[in-house]
Design a protein around this motif. Structure first.
Motif, short mmCIF file in Angstrom:
data_model
loop_
_atom_site.label_atom_id
_atom_site.label_comp_id
_atom_site.label_asym_id
_atom_site.label_seq_id
_atom_site.Cartn_x
_atom_site.Cartn_y
_atom_site.Cartn_z
N GLU A 1 -42.82 -21.50 35.78
CA GLU A 1 -42.06 -22.71 35.56
C GLU A 1 -40.65 -22.58 35.37
O GLU A 1 -39.76 -23.29 36.00
N ALA A 2 -40.11 -21.64 34.73
CA ALA A 2 -38.65 -21.21 34.53
C ALA A 2 -37.97 -20.85 35.68
O ALA A 2 -36.98 -21.43 36.15
N ILE A 3 -38.63 -20.04 36.37
CA ILE A 3 -38.05 -19.60 37.85
C ILE A 3 -37.82 -20.86 39.01
O ILE A 3 -36.92 -21.06 39.49
N ALA A 4 -39.07 -21.65 38.90
CA ALA A 4 -38.91 -22.58 39.62
C ALA A 4 -37.90 -23.76 39.33
O ALA A 4 -37.21 -24.30 39.99
N TYR B 1 -39.54 -23.70 45.86
CA TYR B 1 -39.26 -23.50 44.35
C TYR B 1 -40.22 -24.64 43.64
O TYR B 1 -40.00 -24.86 42.42
N SER B 2 -41.43 -24.85 44.06
CA SER B 2 -42.47 -25.63 43.38
C SER B 2 -43.31 -24.35 42.54
O SER B 2 -42.88 -23.25 42.90
N ASN B 3 -43.84 -24.81 41.55
CA ASN B 3 -44.67 -23.48 40.75
C ASN B 3 -45.62 -23.00 41.60
O ASN B 3 -45.84 -21.79 41.62
N THR B 4 -46.26 -23.62 42.76
CA THR B 4 -47.11 -22.95 43.73
C THR B 4 -46.46 -22.09 44.42
O THR B 4 -46.97 -20.72 44.53
#
Length: 218
Positions: free
Chosen positions: A59-62, A90-93
């Motif tokens: 989540e933080a990277i996205a 840059y979605s969580n997926t």
């Protein structure tokens, strides 16, 4: 719209130290901008650690990736194209897929509270026509640093660690793509020893821009 000599199949772009407009001018990213980042403090007084990315960092990277990309390049393309690209990259997926991809090593920079303040990737298996015949190439991909940590040397530390990993894995040449109008990033990479060896088209929806391909002997 920009024209270039080659079209890349691998859509990633460096954003290190690009000039940034105010991201709050893009309404679709206002919520994302306000999420979970620590309050700004002087980067000189902060300590940072470089480590391998974990599933807890997704989540933080996205959030960091979408925020910084939008702030850096959002003014240069339509909202629809920007939103589509961020969803794909840059979605969580998408970030989860990157972290679990055996051909991608993702590393993060974290502060003393283990907040992610930067990230980068070493990506195997990507190439460009201008690198044909170049020995044992690997890509330095997505070198991102949080806006409140610029000037702390995090980008250089991440780049150095990626290069170290590349040498440990037996690669001889490292390359990256950087927007032709990202003059500050180009200057930084030149100082790190990268030289321009070609160009490719960077496609985001209907928008096509030109990226420099830069490489360095390890």
């Amino acid at each position: 719209m920009y024209l270039a000599k080659q079209v890349s199949k691998f859509q990633s772009r460096q954003v290190l130290q690009v000039l940034r407009p105010n991201i709050l001018s893009y309404p679709q990213f206002r919520l994302n901008y306000s999420t979970t980042m620590p309050e700004s403090t002087s980067p000189v007084r902060r300590e940072f650690t470089i480590r391998t990315a974990k599933s807890k960092d997704v989540e933080a990277i996205a959030s960091l990736g979408s925020r910084v990309f939008a702030a850096s390049f959002g003014y240069s393309l339509s909202s629809a194209d920007l939103e589509a690209y961020l969803k794909s990259a840059y979605s969580n997926t998408a970030v989860t897929a990157d972290i679990s991809n055996p051909n991608i090593d993702t590393i993060v920079a974290t502060d003393s509270h283990d907040h992610v303040v930067g990230f980068s990737q070493l990506t195997r298996g990507t190439t460009e026509p201008c690198l044909a015949g170049v020995e044992k190439t690997v890509e330095l991909q997505r070198l991102y640093v949080s806006e409140d940590c610029h000037g702390a040397g995090i980008g250089k530390k991440l780049a150095n660690r990626v290069e170290e990993m590349a040498r440990e894995q037996g690669f001889v040449t490292i390359w990256l793509g950087v927007w032709e109008e990202n003059f500050k990033a180009q200057k930084v990479y030149k100082k790190l020893g990268y030289v321009k060896v070609g160009e490719h088209d960077f496609k985001m929806g209907d928008c096509v821009q030109t990226d420099w391909i830069m490489s360095k002997k390890l």
